[in-house]
Every structure is written in C-alpha cells, then in structure tokens.
Design an enzyme around this catalytic site. Structure first.
Site, mmCIF file in Angstrom:
data_model
loop_
_atom_site.group_PDB
_atom_site.id
_atom_site.type_symbol
_atom_site.label_atom_id
_atom_site.label_comp_id
_atom_site.label_asym_id
_atom_site.label_seq_id
_atom_site.Cartn_x
_atom_site.Cartn_y
_atom_site.Cartn_z
ATOM 1 N N LEU B 90 0.821 -1.216 0.000
ATOM 2 C CA LEU B 90 0.000 0.000 0.000
ATOM 3 C C LEU B 90 0.848 1.257 0.000
ATOM 4 O O LEU B 90 0.428 2.290 -0.481
ATOM 5 C CB LEU B 90 -0.900 0.025 1.242
ATOM 6 N N GLY B 93 7.502 4.075 3.357
ATOM 7 C CA GLY B 93 8.014 5.278 3.998
ATOM 8 C C GLY B 93 9.468 5.111 4.338
ATOM 9 O O GLY B 93 10.108 4.155 3.902
ATOM 10 N N THR B 97 7.226 -0.222 5.592
ATOM 11 C CA THR B 97 6.445 -0.474 4.392
ATOM 12 C C THR B 97 5.101 -1.005 4.849
ATOM 13 O O THR B 97 5.039 -1.807 5.769
ATOM 14 C CB THR B 97 7.136 -1.546 3.538
ATOM 15 N N LYS B 113 2.184 -3.246 8.847
ATOM 16 C CA LYS B 113 3.236 -2.224 8.776
ATOM 17 C C LYS B 113 4.548 -2.888 9.140
ATOM 18 O O LYS B 113 4.768 -3.243 10.298
ATOM 19 C CB LYS B 113 2.898 -1.099 9.758
ATOM 20 N N ASP B 205 1.766 14.936 14.934
ATOM 21 C CA ASP B 205 2.019 14.813 13.492
ATOM 22 C C ASP B 205 0.695 14.730 12.736
ATOM 23 O O ASP B 205 0.521 13.881 11.878
ATOM 24 C CB ASP B 205 2.883 13.573 13.230
#
Lengths: 373, 418
Positions: B90, B93, B97, B113, B205
C-alpha cells in the site's frame, strides 16, 4: 467495525468491567471516580459554585457512585446553556482548581480542560503498575537486584536522563526479571536493555548501542544486546507505559506548596524506594505519598495547604509500612555498597538532603525500634 | 562507569559534535506508512481497479492458488508471521512499508506495517512509542493495533484495515468537501483528539495522510510514531516535529514547551482544507515562509497582541512584511458561504497564542456541532458515531471517478468488495 476477540484488546475491556464492578468506599472517591464516559450525567446536583461546601461534596460522591454507567446517560448537548454540567465541572471546586494550577505550573497543559481527566487517568493506570508479590524468581536475590539498580542509577546519572526514565527502567526491570528466564551472567545486560528501552520511550537523545556496551566494559557484544532487546520487548508485549511515582510526587508537593528542600528530600526518599524490593507491591501514588510524609516528618515542616489531604493516597497501614521501609533505607544509605542515590542527593544543588541529620534517626521519628547496629 | 572519559564524550554529544540519533529531522516529513503525495494518481488507479475487480479476491496473489494458500485456521496463533497473508503493497516510507493483508485466523483484512530493524540502534524508537501508546488506547477514532510480530529482521504491526485516508479522499473529491461531511469528520477528529489528550498523549504529526477514513466515513487517527505520552514536568521536545504546513506559529517561532494546543492548530488547518479543498497554509519548505503565510492571515504579532512572543527564539519582526489581521471569510471564500459558527470555530482553533486556542473537549461543545444528532455527545469511547441513527455521509459535490454521474456515496462501491 468492532473487531473484538483480539488478544491485545482484552486487558482494556477488562479494565472497563472492573470499573463497573467496583463499589468503592466513600473515602476513596478520588481513586474511584473516573467515569470514563466523559459526559455521563450525575443526577440531582446543584450548580458548580456550591462545591466548596462539604455537604455537596458528599452528595457528589454519592451521586457519582450510584449513577448508572449507561451508554447513553442522558446528558444534554449544550452544557453551557443549561443547568446541568458535565461531571468534571462538578468536582470539589477547590481541589479541581488546585490540580489545574499545579499542572499549569508544572508545564503539563495550557488549558485546564484536561487537568482532572489526566489525573484520573493517572490514578487508573497506576493500579496496573504494581506486582502481586515482592518475591523474585529463583536465581536472583534482593541484594543482586539492589546492586544492579544502584549501578543503573549511576549510569542514568552519567547519561543525564530524566527522572521518569529511571523509574521506568526499574519498573521494566522488575517486570522483565519476573517474566524472562535470564542466566545470572546476563543480568547486567538485562538491566542495560531496560534502560535502553526506557530511554527510547522517554528521551530525546538515545544512547548508542556501542556506548552502552562500552559502559559494561564490553562484556557483551552489540548483537547480544539487540537480541536481549528483542526478547524483553516480546516478553513485555510492547507495554512500556508507566505512571511514574515521580509525577505524583510533583503534583502532590505542588498542590501542598511544599518548600524546595522538602521536594528534594521527598525525591531522594522516593528514589530510595527503587532499591527496596518490597516496595514493588505498592501503587506509585502510595510511594509518593509516603515519601512526602516522611520528608515532612524529617524536616518538621508543617503543611501549608491542606487541600492535598483530600486526595486519598493510600491506607494508613500501607503508608506507615512504606515509611518504615524508607526510614530504614535512609538510615542505611550512607553505609553499605549501594550508595549511588545517597551520593547523588548529597550535592549542593540538591540541598544536601541525603545528609540531613534527621534521616539518620528517621526511624525514631516514626516511634519504631532502632536499627540493630 | 568510565567516568571521565564517559563524561567527556557525553559533553561532546551535548555540544552537538556528534549526533547520537537522527532525531526528528529525518522523520519530520517522513510520511512512512502512507503513500507519498506524488504517487496519488497511481494509488487511485489501484483503488479504481479494485472497484472493478469485484469479488475476485484471488487477483492480488498474482495467480497463485488462493484456496490452498488461504485457509482460516483456528489453530494459528497471534504474534506469528504465518498467521497473516500479504496481499499488496500500500505504501512505503522512510522506516516502514505497509502492506494490505488478510488474517488467516479470522479472515479479517489487516494493514501490515513492516518496520525494518536498524542494526545500529535496534528497534526504532518511533516504533516503540507507537506500539506502547497504541496498546493503551481504545477508541472508535483511533486506529486499532491488533497484533505485533517480532522477528530477527523485522517488526510487523498488524492494524485494522481502513480503506483510505483523508488526503486521498480529498484528492478524489476536489474543490472542497460537502460541509455536512466536514462536520462529521471534524467531530470525529476532535473526539479522537479529546480522548488522547485526556490520556496525556500528544499526536504531534496531524496531517490528512494520517487520518484514515473507512468506507462508512469513520475517521481514525493513525501514525503515532512521533506521538508521546506527556510527562510532568514537560521536557523540552524537539522543535522539528509537525509537517510544516500544519505546524502552529508558536512552534515555528521556536517554542518547545508546546502542549495540546499543537494538535488543535493542525486540526484547524485540516478543517479549512476540507472546506476549501486546498491546504490552509500551503506549500513552503522553509520556516520563515511558513510563518509569513500565517501572518498574512492573522497579522504579525507584537508584544501587545501576544505577550511573550518577543522571547521566542525565531521571533524577528523586521524579517516579516507588515500584515494586518484579515477576516477568515475573506481569505477562505467557502467560509463566507457557510453560517458564521463555522468561521468562529475555525478562528478559535487557529489562534496564534497557544494558550488561547480552544481545547478539543470544548470544541466538541461548540455551536457548530449543534446540528448533529444529540446522542453523539454521549457516545461511549469505543462506539463509532455512525452507530447513531441518522448519521451518515452525504454525497460529495464532485468525484473524479465519475465526473458525469452524481455519486450517492463515492466509497460505497468499495465496500461491496468485501
């Protein structure tokens, strides 16, 4: 969307169940009060202003304990325009105010909206942060643990970490020792890994792995350290939250308007609890409360404000037991081989609290039998 | 305790001669776990294909025999990699991943993740914070962490699968969202924030990429890698935390003792972005330009309008062009078309002085939300707002997938796949 039945959600569900089962005695309202549903209404109560009044205080407690915890407890939307007010507005006004002031002074929040939420959350979560028994599993002794923690306190001081990190380290160590089977030869490694994890959780600057290995005189390799980190994380299931007794200490002393010297003394005594194995069975707020009370005894400082007394810290018996342990520890601190805390608090900037003459005979203050010499 | 030598190296670290860890600088914009912005078109393609694919779940495996590979097995354990099946990637980063996956234990879709372990520092501190914070949070507007798989090379967090995120949703519906839907999203966002703030946690964030949206329209806060439990006393946090666009002026000016007001500013920016269809303070890489964008709306603060502002490290009034405060409705035109209470809430969330910004809990009581059904205000933490009768998303004014057709609810067809 509720995906129930997953392993990690269990503890939290449980927590809610406990909340509903619990029928707390009146005195412990502070510990029992948080209705997690923020807008659950407490019925039959007057407007906010009257809560300095003791009668209303009791009514509030009654109302709260008896009020059903419903999914949709009828609370009208626009509280500002109606007479009913959410429960966090109904707290005994003065204590609520003091809590807000204390949190703002400690720099926790700008707006006071969450002061009470935060405090009740601390009280809730700390209940899970105790151990059923002080007994250590087989190869370890109280003495070994004390020596390791003493060394960790020194490392912690060198790395210049925050107080929270130290308390978290010791808490993680206590849990890891009970959950993992680690050979005695790797005991130091376990301690360092707990410090490493605590610093990753709390600190802005994280020590390098090689630096930590160097501190252990390279007795272990980096690979060993990382492997141990994995083991500890798995055993702890990544649950690294801890409500530090240090936070309670700061809040309680701020509310009670203690002098600087007393705060240092209480901090010193609280740090001594880290080495006392039997202290792990008590809740963090009890440890903080006992440390403050013993500091007050030692310095003979009369309380300035009685407001903090309305927070129920723990039963008399528990507090006295902790104070006794602490008094013995304080008297023992200058001698023996675990002196890191004593030395740390003997400096000028900590107002030499650990050398205070009253601590040597602190046991006498509690009217207990003297130390066997 | 190699005292002196140790103290010396320590002092060097503190002087900044040698950095101990990368800190937040690298992570500031490292939208790990989410698709980076430039790839949105690609992502949309994938999603669109999936719509047409209908029920054929075997496709993502690329022709492998799905039946054999995939069997629900009650004997499988949580915490082991074999219990999950990777379906498709998907996003990627800087440190993780994200894959879509399926649980072989109960057949639920999950987001996996996968975090790469660093040989130098072990488990990344962001992963440790995210996991330990999420373990303690259970709320309908916070993404649910199901499971953690820990192996020698990698660490995998198993999250509930949520179909899209607000950034993609806004790309799909350009030109501003339906004001009714904005209200529902805003309510959920503030509800989630109110919950985490009451638990001493700052998200730090907030941005549309970190707000996941389910097919029903449930909004979930995700990506707690930079979040942390609020300590007492508040330590000086690193100033480099929030993506620049959503960063409040006090933090841009170098203040480090920020608090819950930090997240409120971000939420306010997202509020404007949802209404307007474009970021509130967009598009610059540099702190002073970002501040200039903010001053263009709020006016350059002075010691009179903001006591203490001149003490902040980056406060250099001579560097800023003189700006007068403007009406929000003149800057963001959509606000002029809506009742005043919308603008009022936005103004209270986007105040320059952090201590005057409204708290999430008070914002939920704002008249802006009066038109929502009343039972919403008394929901239990774990209950979704869509359980309340009468709460549902309305059709968005525009949809890039079906420009001609008026969509009923753009996300509903997606829901039919599973």
């Amino acid at each position: 969307m509720a995906h129930t039945g997953f392993c990690d959600s269990q503890a939290l569900l449980d927590r809610d169940n406990k909340a509903e089962e619990r029928s707390a005695p009146l005195r412990t309202w502070a510990n029992a009060c948080p209705p997690k549903e923020r807008w659950a209404q407490v019925e039959g109560l007057g407007p906010v202003g009257s809560f300095l009044n003791a009668e209303h205080h009791l009514t509030w407690v009654d109302g709260l304990l008896n009020s059903p915890v419903d999914w949709f407890a009828g609370f009208p939307v626009s509280s500002a325009h109606t007479s009913s007010v959410p429960p966090h507005m109904l707290l005994p006004g003065l204590l609520r105010h003091e809590m807000e002031v204390a949190m703002v002074r400690l720099g926790v929040i700008y707006d006071c909206t969450y002061a009470w939420d935060i405090f009740t959350d601390m009280l809730w979560s700390q209940r899970q942060h105790t151990f059923p028994s002080a007994e250590l599993p087989k190869p370890y002794s109280d003495k070994m643990l004390a020596i390791l923690i003493d060394w960790l306190i020194q490392v912690h001081a060198v790395l210049d970490f925050s107080e929270e990190t130290l308390h978290l380290t010791v808490f993680l160590l206590n849990r890891a020792v009970r959950l993992l089977k680690v050979p005695v030869t790797s005991f130091q490694l376990l301690g360092v890994v707990c410090l490493f994890l605590a610093s990753k959780k709390e600190e802005c600057l994280i020590p390098e792995v090689s630096e930590l290995c160097h501190l252990m005189e390279n007795a272990y390799t980096k690979a060993q350290l990382l492997k141990m980190e994995r083991r500890v994380l798995c055993a702890l299931k990544f649950e690294l939250s801890y409500t530090s007794p240090h936070h309670f200490l700061l809040l309680l002393t701020t509310i009670a308007r203690c002098s600087n010297k007393m705060v240092w003394m209480a901090r010193y005594l609280l740090e001594l609890t880290l080495l006392e194995v039997e202290c792990v069975v008590y809740q963090p707020i009890q440890l903080a409360g006992a440390a403050i009370q013993l500091a007050r005894c030692a310095l003979q400082e009369p309380p300035v404000s009685y407001i903090s007394h309305s927070i129920f810290v723990g039963s008399e018996a528990n507090l006295l037991q902790i104070m006794k342990t602490l008094a013995l520890a304080a008297a023992r601190a200058p001698i023996g081989n675990t002196r890191a805390t004593f030395l740390k608090y003997s400096s000028e900037e900590t107002m030499c609290v650990s050398k205070h003459p009253a601590l040597i005979c602190a046991v006498g203050l509690l009217k207990l039998p003297r130390l066997p010499s | 305790m190699q005292n002196i030598r140790q103290a010396a190296t320590d002092a060097f670290h503190r002087l900044g001669l040698k950095q101990r860890h990368l800190g937040y600088e690298e992570l500031g914009d490292g939208s790990y776990g989410e698709t980076p912005q430039p790839h949105w078109f690609h992502t949309l393609q994938v999603r669109r294909l999936r719509v047409h694919r209908g029920r054929s779940n075997s496709d993502p495996l690329g022709g492998k025999s799905f039946q054999q590979e995939f069997q629900w097995n009650t004997g499988l354990q949580f915490g082991t990699a074999t219990s999950y099946l990777n379906l498709e990637k998907l996003g990627e980063g800087t440190y993780a991943t994200v894959y879509k996956g399926i649980s072989r234990i109960n057949g639920h879709l999950v987001a996996l993740k996968v975090i790469r372990m660093k040989t130098e520092e072990g488990v990344p501190f962001t992963a440790i914070r995210e996991a330990s914070l999420l373990k303690g949070l259970k709320h309908a507007n916070i993404v649910l962490l199901h499971d953690i798989i820990h192996t020698r090379e990698s660490l995998t967090f198993v999250f509930e699968y949520v179909q899209t995120d607000l950034a993609q949703y806004m790309t799909q519906h350009p030109g501003g969202l339906n004001p009714y839907n904005v209200r529902i999203f805003m309510f959920q966002l503030l509800r989630g924030l109110s919950y985490i703030h009451g638990h001493r946690i700052l998200h730090r964030d907030l941005k549309p990429q970190n707000l996941l949206i389910s097919y029903l329209g449930e909004l979930k806060l995700a990506d707690f890698g930079l979040a942390r439990s609020k300590s007492i006393p508040c330590q000086t946090y690193s100033a480099e935390v929030v993506t620049l666009w959503y960063r409040p002026p006090d933090v841009l000016l170098g203040s480090t003792d920020y608090s819950t007001a930090l997240d409120i500013w971000g939420a306010g920016c997202i509020f404007i972005e949802m209404l307007q269809g474009a970021p509130a303070f967009p598009g610059v890489a540099e702190v002073f330009e970002q501040l200039q964008k903010i001053w263009a709306v709020l006016g350059v603060p002075t010691e009179e309008t903001w006591p203490g502002v001149s003490q902040l490290p980056n406060y250099k009034p001579e560097w800023f062009l003189p700006c007068k405060p403007k009406q929000f409705r003149d800057v963001w035109k959509r606000l002029a078309q809506l009742p005043f209470k919308t603008e009022d809430l936005a103004m209270q969330m986007l105040l320059a002085i952090p201590r005057e910004r409204i708290s999430a809990q008070n914002a939920l009581q704002h008249p802006y939300f009066n038109t929502l059904p009343h039972p919403l205000m008394q929901l239990r933490d774990t209950v979704s707002v869509f359980k309340v009768p009468g709460v549902r998303l309305e059709p968005e004014p525009r949809d890039i997938f079906s420009p001609t057709r008026r969509m009923k609810s753009s996300l509903v067809p997606l829901a039919k796949c599973w």
